[in-house]
Design a protein around this motif. Structure first.
Motif, mmCIF file in Angstrom:
data_model
loop_
_atom_site.group_PDB
_atom_site.id
_atom_site.type_symbol
_atom_site.label_atom_id
_atom_site.label_comp_id
_atom_site.label_asym_id
_atom_site.label_seq_id
_atom_site.Cartn_x
_atom_site.Cartn_y
_atom_site.Cartn_z
ATOM 1 N N TYR A 1 -13.754 1.725 -2.572
ATOM 2 C CA TYR A 1 -12.748 2.449 -1.797
ATOM 3 C C TYR A 1 -12.053 3.451 -2.712
ATOM 4 O O TYR A 1 -11.614 3.112 -3.809
ATOM 5 C CB TYR A 1 -11.729 1.472 -1.207
ATOM 6 N N ASP B 1 0.842 -1.183 0.000
ATOM 7 C CA ASP B 1 0.000 0.000 0.000
ATOM 8 C C ASP B 1 0.886 1.244 0.000
ATOM 9 O O ASP B 1 1.779 1.377 0.837
ATOM 10 C CB ASP B 1 -0.911 0.011 1.241
ATOM 11 N N ASN C 1 -20.698 3.427 -0.375
ATOM 12 C CA ASN C 1 -21.557 2.257 -0.564
ATOM 13 C C ASN C 1 -22.744 2.641 -1.439
ATOM 14 O O ASN C 1 -23.579 3.467 -1.061
ATOM 15 C CB ASN C 1 -22.063 1.720 0.774
ATOM 16 N N LYS D 1 -9.066 6.542 -2.953
ATOM 17 C CA LYS D 1 -7.924 7.206 -2.311
ATOM 18 C C LYS D 1 -7.330 8.258 -3.249
ATOM 19 O O LYS D 1 -7.762 8.408 -4.383
ATOM 20 C CB LYS D 1 -6.872 6.192 -1.890
ATOM 21 N N SER E 1 -8.950 9.681 2.007
ATOM 22 C CA SER E 1 -9.547 8.506 1.379
ATOM 23 C C SER E 1 -10.992 8.375 1.855
ATOM 24 O O SER E 1 -11.403 9.038 2.810
ATOM 25 C CB SER E 1 -8.758 7.240 1.720
ATOM 26 N N CYS F 1 -14.775 5.596 1.709
ATOM 27 C CA CYS F 1 -15.465 4.366 1.319
ATOM 28 C C CYS F 1 -16.911 4.736 1.000
ATOM 29 O O CYS F 1 -17.604 5.324 1.838
ATOM 30 C CB CYS F 1 -15.418 3.337 2.444
ATOM 31 N N ASN G 1 -19.537 -1.718 -2.334
ATOM 32 C CA ASN G 1 -18.575 -0.818 -1.697
ATOM 33 C C ASN G 1 -17.444 -0.455 -2.643
ATOM 34 O O ASN G 1 -16.908 -1.312 -3.343
ATOM 35 C CB ASN G 1 -17.971 -1.467 -0.441
#
Length: 206
Positions: free
Chosen positions: A80, A22, A122, A82, A118, A120, A78
């Motif tokens: 993600y 990461d 949904n 960044k 960042s 998340c 979902n």
């Protein structure tokens, strides 16, 4: 990388291998890639390693599939995100993703750290989540035509909101004052009316 190489090299000659790291945390993301000279070695490695426990973790090994093929048959909601610009807020990000995908986001969480922003998201529908990955992954943030409020605009907006609240408060105070004045006048009228009746009664008795 060395541990990965040592584990899989017993099944055949390896051209390259790497553990995926990461970029933000500089820690392993829990998976990696091993490129063998031939397919036979790769299949042998899968048979020998898949299901094993290495470093207290159960290993899952399979033949490599391109990203497009992996996500084609996988349903998820979902997403993600960044590398979000620091001047973007939750409303901006939500507007962009809903506008580009045509979907609706029902849950949202954003994290702000020293190393970056960042979030998340949904989506209600899986198709919208897939569209987000397909359309927005790797896209230049400068290409989004979304107006970002600067600090001065945000302050003006906050001041206007406070001003509206103060105006409403003043209106409520004026209303309360008028109600109290009306009550006093009504009470005074009742007292005067009572005194007149008392005098008339006295005369009648006399």
């Amino acid at each position: 990388n060395k541990t990965l190489y040592d584990t899989f090299s017993v099944f055949g000659n390896i051209l390259s291998c790497k553990v995926v790291i990461d970029k933000e945390t500089q820690k392993s993301r829990g998976y990696g890639y091993v490129h063998y000279v031939d397919d036979k070695s790769a299949k042998k490695a899968i048979e020998g390693v898949n299901g094993m426990t290495i470093s207290d973790r159960k290993v899952h090994a399979e033949l490599f599939k391109p990203r497009e093929e992996r996500i084609k048959n996988y349903k998820y909601t979902n997403v993600y995100v960044k590398y979000i610009p620091k001047n973007w807020d939750e409303e901006t990000l939500k507007t962009i993703f809903e506008g580009e995908t045509g979907g609706k986001i029902d849950k949202f969480e954003m994290w702000r750290h020293d190393y970056g922003v960042s979030a998340c998201l949904n989506f209600i529908e899986s198709d919208a989540a897939k569209a987000a990955v397909e359309k927005l992954n790797g896209k230049d943030v400068a290409s989004f035509d979304v107006k970002i409020k600067d600090d001065e605009e945000k302050k003006d907006s906050e001041d206007k909101t406070k001003g509206d609240d103060a105006t409403d408060s003043d209106k409520d105070k004026d209303k309360d004052k008028k109600d109290k004045d009306g009550d006093k006048k009504h009470e005074s009228s009742k007292k005067r009316s009572g005194k007149k009746k008392s005098k008339t009664h006295d005369k009648s008795d006399h």
